[in-house]
Design a protein around this motif. Structure first.
Motif, PDB file in Angstrom:
ATOM      1  N   LEU A 141      12.396  10.853  -6.825  1.00 14.35           N
ATOM      2  CA  LEU A 141      11.091  10.531  -7.395  1.00 14.35           C
ATOM      3  C   LEU A 141      10.878   9.020  -7.405  1.00 14.35           C
ATOM      4  N   VAL A 142       9.731   8.606  -6.918  1.00 16.96           N
ATOM      5  CA  VAL A 142       9.345   7.195  -6.969  1.00 16.96           C
ATOM      6  C   VAL A 142       8.067   7.092  -7.786  1.00 16.96           C
ATOM      7  N   PHE A 143       8.153   6.461  -8.948  1.00 11.78           N
ATOM      8  CA  PHE A 143       6.980   6.260  -9.794  1.00 11.78           C
ATOM      9  C   PHE A 143       6.252   5.010  -9.321  1.00 11.78           C
ATOM     10  N   LEU A 144       4.988   5.182  -8.955  1.00 15.52           N
ATOM     11  CA  LEU A 144       4.145   4.081  -8.498  1.00 15.52           C
ATOM     12  C   LEU A 144       3.114   3.831  -9.595  1.00 15.52           C
ATOM     13  N   MET A 179      11.174   2.933  -9.436  1.00 15.80           N
ATOM     14  CA  MET A 179       9.919   2.555 -10.072  1.00 15.80           C
ATOM     15  C   MET A 179       9.319   1.352  -9.331  1.00 15.80           C
ATOM     16  N   VAL A 180       8.132   1.565  -8.793  1.00 16.74           N
ATOM     17  CA  VAL A 180       7.377   0.516  -8.112  1.00 16.74           C
ATOM     18  C   VAL A 180       6.125   0.243  -8.923  1.00 16.74           C
ATOM     19  N   VAL A 181       5.773  -1.044  -9.068  1.00 17.90           N
ATOM     20  CA  VAL A 181       4.556  -1.400  -9.795  1.00 17.90           C
ATOM     21  C   VAL A 181       3.665  -2.231  -8.886  1.00 17.90           C
ATOM     22  N   TYR A 182       2.391  -2.253  -9.217  1.00 16.69           N
ATOM     23  CA  TYR A 182       1.481  -3.108  -8.461  1.00 16.69           C
ATOM     24  C   TYR A 182       0.388  -3.644  -9.365  1.00 16.69           C
ATOM     25  N   ALA A 183       0.042  -4.889  -9.107  1.00 17.10           N
ATOM     26  CA  ALA A 183      -1.110  -5.553  -9.737  1.00 17.10           C
ATOM     27  C   ALA A 183      -1.661  -6.470  -8.652  1.00 17.10           C
ATOM     28  N   LEU A 222       5.028   0.248  -0.373  1.00 20.12           N
ATOM     29  CA  LEU A 222       6.373   0.017  -0.890  1.00 20.12           C
ATOM     30  C   LEU A 222       6.957   1.297  -1.494  1.00 20.12           C
ATOM     31  N   ALA A 223       6.165   2.048  -2.222  1.00 21.62           N
ATOM     32  CA  ALA A 223       6.657   3.283  -2.845  1.00 21.62           C
ATOM     33  C   ALA A 223       7.149   4.269  -1.791  1.00 21.62           C
ATOM     34  N   TYR A 224       6.398   4.423  -0.712  1.00 23.50           N
ATOM     35  CA  TYR A 224       6.815   5.355   0.340  1.00 23.50           C
ATOM     36  C   TYR A 224       8.033   4.828   1.109  1.00 23.50           C
ATOM     37  N   GLU A 225       8.146   3.506   1.238  1.00 24.70           N
ATOM     38  CA  GLU A 225       9.350   2.947   1.855  1.00 24.70           C
ATOM     39  C   GLU A 225      10.584   3.285   1.025  1.00 24.70           C
ATOM     40  N   VAL A 239       6.261  10.849  -4.454  1.00 26.76           N
ATOM     41  CA  VAL A 239       5.713   9.649  -5.088  1.00 26.76           C
ATOM     42  C   VAL A 239       4.771  10.112  -6.191  1.00 26.76           C
ATOM     43  N   ILE A 240       4.902   9.520  -7.381  1.00 29.83           N
ATOM     44  CA  ILE A 240       4.045   9.861  -8.508  1.00 29.83           C
ATOM     45  C   ILE A 240       3.206   8.628  -8.832  1.00 29.83           C
ATOM     46  N   LEU A 241       1.950   8.678  -8.448  1.00 30.18           N
ATOM     47  CA  LEU A 241       1.015   7.563  -8.621  1.00 30.18           C
ATOM     48  C   LEU A 241       0.289   7.706  -9.946  1.00 30.18           C
ATOM     49  N   ALA A 242       0.395   6.695 -10.809  1.00 31.03           N
ATOM     50  CA  ALA A 242      -0.264   6.700 -12.120  1.00 31.03           C
ATOM     51  C   ALA A 242      -1.201   5.507 -12.197  1.00 31.03           C
TER      52      ALA A 242
END
Length: 506
Positions: A141-144, A179-183, A222-225, A239-242
């Motif tokens: 699981l990759v939390f985006l 865990m990947v974050v984006y801003a 990045l999350a899919y990588e 991938v879990i996009l929130a």
């Protein structure tokens, strides 16, 4: 590539109490930039010209939760927010478990349409095989997570943290979590970590705070990588996009975002989209990402809804048991004049797509139920279709002799693939209308009909017929049955709220 050590913008934050459902209007209605697609309800089609109806299944539930948020805030929802199939599929129905090696069962039955007693209502029900949580495949699981400035309010990032904690606490050593974050930029704040290292995972989650613009496309890549680097063969790669969906830096237009998701999804990683917030919520974008990313889509308006999606229905949300599931219905012109598919407007497929295994369609998760309703006009009932001019070079087709002697009104065909792909498999089932009344239909049939009528009323559909909020209330109350979590009782409350708001509007 960034790590949590040099991403100062993803620092400490204190979560506010977000357990209660949203019940306030946006502070400034003029600043409301929520976006919804225009949805034109399916029209009646004459069987002689359109004998086949083909569509992809849809297990999303976001529309119902979002409609609830509007009604509880004292507003009627915009018509584009009301996707009737998602409202119907928000609820569980007691369809039988599948037998043999099939991943789901198929149910079909017919009764009178409550809003037009001269018409018939045909129901197709699918029930996914229930896999106990302890017997699930290992998870990658990759939390985006969107940590942009628009996620600062209590109903966004603080609620998001509490929601994801519910799921994280259920994982174990079989699972891996990143865990990947984006801003304004994207970053890896937690590399793939065993699911039983709860302290490390939860600490990374709690460090997040909101700030900056929204470079969603960089985060998606990045999350899919990260998911691809840690791919588990035969496992649950997801991938879990929130997010609130308000992408405003990098790739921002819907078409480009959808193409980006399609390319990434081809690698065998599924997608779950969790929507949060109000005021700038981009439902239209999030629905498309889920649809094109081999995914599902839920809207989280409260901790109670998070518990439904991520705990009670975690198997359906997180474990895909069949993908590219398509339904094709052939109607018998000797028994049916015309039909109308209720909902699924953005899931329609060409007839040729049904046998095309390269054509993307919806997924079914463990324990999921899927319901589709057709309003059917029997032969002999007065019907005024739009019609076409007589053909010059050929005559309209007549029903074949076997059709004229059959009690069948339609045949349901379903194609699906295993989660890892391959050649599709076919399920086929004929449907006979025995002339049953609505009163004699089972409670789940009546409840699904009530939800469909409610959706048509909220959309002020030209096909609502004799439906009223009072009819919906009576029908739902008669069909509540066993309601352990109170979801059906809550529906009745929302119908009352909508009826009151509608009277004020008039």
């Amino acid at each position: 590539m960034y790590s949590h050590k040099n991403l100062k913008s993803f620092g400490l934050a204190t979560a506010a109490d977000t357990g209660a459902a949203l019940n306030t209007r946006p502070r400034d209605a003029a600043m409301n930039t929520e976006s919804y697609d225009y949805v034109r309800g399916n029209d009646f089609l004459e069987v002689v010209h359109n004998p086949l109806s083909t569509f992809s299944i849809d297990v999303d539930s976001a529309s119902y939760a979002n409609v609830r948020r509007f009604l509880r805030s004292g507003c009627l929802p915009p018509a584009g927010a009301v996707r009737i199939e998602e409202m119907i599929n928000y609820f569980d129905y007691r369809y039988p478990q599948p037998s043999g090696d099939r991943p789901f069962s198929v149910t079909a039955d017919v009764a009178e349409a409550p809003w037009n007693p001269g018409h018939r209502l045909a129901r197709i029900g699918i029930k996914g095989r229930e896999i106990p949580w302890d017997e699930r495949s290992p998870g990658n699981l990759v939390f985006l997570i969107d940590v942009s400035g628009s996620m600062e309010s209590p109903n966004k990032l603080p609620l998001l943290k509490k929601a994801l904690r519910l799921l994280l606490e259920r994982l174990d050593e079989r699972d891996r979590v990143a865990m990947v974050v984006y801003a304004g930029a994207s970053g890896l704040v937690l590399d793939s970590t065993p699911g039983n290292e709860q302290g490390k995972i939860l600490a990374a989650l709690e460090r997040l705070r909101a700030g900056g613009s929204t470079h969603g496309s960089a985060g998606i890549r990045l999350a899919y990588e990260v998911a691809a680097r840690n791919l588990i063969r035969g496992g649950n790669n997801r991938v879990i996009l929130a997010t609130d969906g308000d992408f405003n830096v990098g790739v921002t237009d819907q078409g480009s975002l959808v193409r980006l998701i399609e390319r990434q999804a081809a690698g065998g990683v599924f997608l779950t989209v969790l929507g949060f917030g109000m005021g700038n919520y981009k439902d239209s974008t999030l629905e498309k990402l889920a649809d094109h990313g081999n995914g599902n889509y839920a809207y989280i308006d409260s901790l109670r809804e998070a518990r439904k999606v991520l705990v009670r229905q975690a198997g359906g949300t997180m474990m895909t048991i069949a993908k590219d599931v398509k339904i094709q219905v052939e109607f018998n012109p000797a028994r049916v004049q015309a039909y109308r598919l209720i909902g699924y407007e953005n899931r329609l497929l060409a007839a040729e797509d049904f046998n095309d295994d390269t054509k993307d369609a919806g997924e079914i998760g463990s324990g999921h139920t899927v319901t589709a309703l057709y309003e059917v006009v029997p032969v002999g009932v007065c019907f005024h279709g739009r019609g076409v001019d007589p053909l010059k070079y050929q005559r309209p087709a007549r029903a074949a002799a076997p059709a004229e002697g059959s009690d069948e009104i339609m045949t349901v065909k379903i194609r699906y693939q295993e989660p890892d792909g391959g050649t599709s498999r076919l399920i086929e089932r004929p449907v006979v209308d025995s002339g049953g009344s609505l009163r004699s239909a089972d409670p789940d049939f009546r409840f699904a009909a009530a939800v469909a009528a409610f959706g048509m009323l909220l959309r002020d559909s030209q096909f609502k017929g004799k439906a009223t909020f009072g009819l919906v209330e009576d029908l739902a109350a008669s069909a509540r049955g066993r309601d352990p979590h109170g979801y059906r009782a809550e529906f009745e409350e929302l119908v009352e709220r909508a009826a009151s708001l509608w009277r004020q509007r008039r």
